[in-house]
Design a protein around this motif. Sequence first.
Motif, PDB file in Angstrom:
ATOM      1  N   ASP A  90     -10.325  -2.373  15.264  1.00 48.30           N
ATOM      2  CA  ASP A  90     -10.811  -1.079  14.938  1.00 48.30           C
ATOM      3  C   ASP A  90     -10.574  -0.052  16.128  1.00 48.30           C
ATOM      4  O   ASP A  90     -10.286   0.788  16.119  1.00 48.30           O
ATOM      5  CB  ASP A  90     -12.107  -0.851  14.373  1.00 48.30           C
ATOM      6  N   TYR A  93      -7.038   0.342  16.636  1.00 45.28           N
ATOM      7  CA  TYR A  93      -6.540   1.556  15.619  1.00 45.28           C
ATOM      8  C   TYR A  93      -7.027   2.789  15.717  1.00 45.28           C
ATOM      9  O   TYR A  93      -5.904   3.814  15.989  1.00 45.28           O
ATOM     10  CB  TYR A  93      -6.742   1.147  14.321  1.00 45.28           C
ATOM     11  N   TYR A  97      -4.995   6.246  16.337  1.00 39.74           N
ATOM     12  CA  TYR A  97      -4.777   7.076  15.152  1.00 39.74           C
ATOM     13  C   TYR A  97      -5.103   8.451  15.847  1.00 39.74           C
ATOM     14  O   TYR A  97      -4.752   9.546  15.102  1.00 39.74           O
ATOM     15  CB  TYR A  97      -5.853   6.410  14.272  1.00 39.74           C
TER      16      TYR A  97
END
Length: 222
Positions: A90, A93, A97
């Motif tokens: 996470d 990411y 992102y």
Amino acid sequence: MTITVHYLANSRAQRILWLLEELEVPYEVKRYERVNMLAPPEFFKVHPLGKSPVITDGDLTVAESGAIVEYILAKHAKGKLQPPESGWLDNIYFSHYAEGTLMPLFVWKLILTKTPDNAPFIVRPIARGICNALIARMIDNRLVENIGLIEEQLKKNPGGWFAGGSEPTAADFMMLFPMEVFASRSPKPVPESFNAYVKMIHDRPAYKRALEKGGNYAYAKL
């Protein structure tokens, strides 16, 4: 050698000040005011693209938020601000992102919102109608999808951080700016978890110190 943060007013550079304050790394701020929403000519002497943030550290010049965050964490974190094992993916990411998926939507919405104002007066109503239609069909629906994704991620982590754990990680330093935009500039109400996330960061002593050093910052006003 002390890091210098080349700070363009109301920019992503605020996230870098917050990171440096969390790590208690000495730094200096050189602030630049915008000219017609853009960086002034002297900023291009620091980096040829004139984009903020940029840091200089001795003979090194580092641009791009993600690269700067990685550089500072690698050099100064010493085990701090790291994700738990369960949140390492996470962290990766959401670190990418923020600028790879989310910020381009905000940038395009800003461009399409401002474009009609620069059109000849006689065609301005037509340009505004076209741009508003593009925003509705190509931007706003995607922002709704992204709001849902972010809301689910925050629900997953009771501590409030994007990668879980008890302290911010690279993902949070990268996600702060778009979350501030959502919380302070969204024309429609956003989930309460968005406001709570931004408030949690704004209440941190390190963020408050960063705000004092950086100066006036439009996105600090919720």
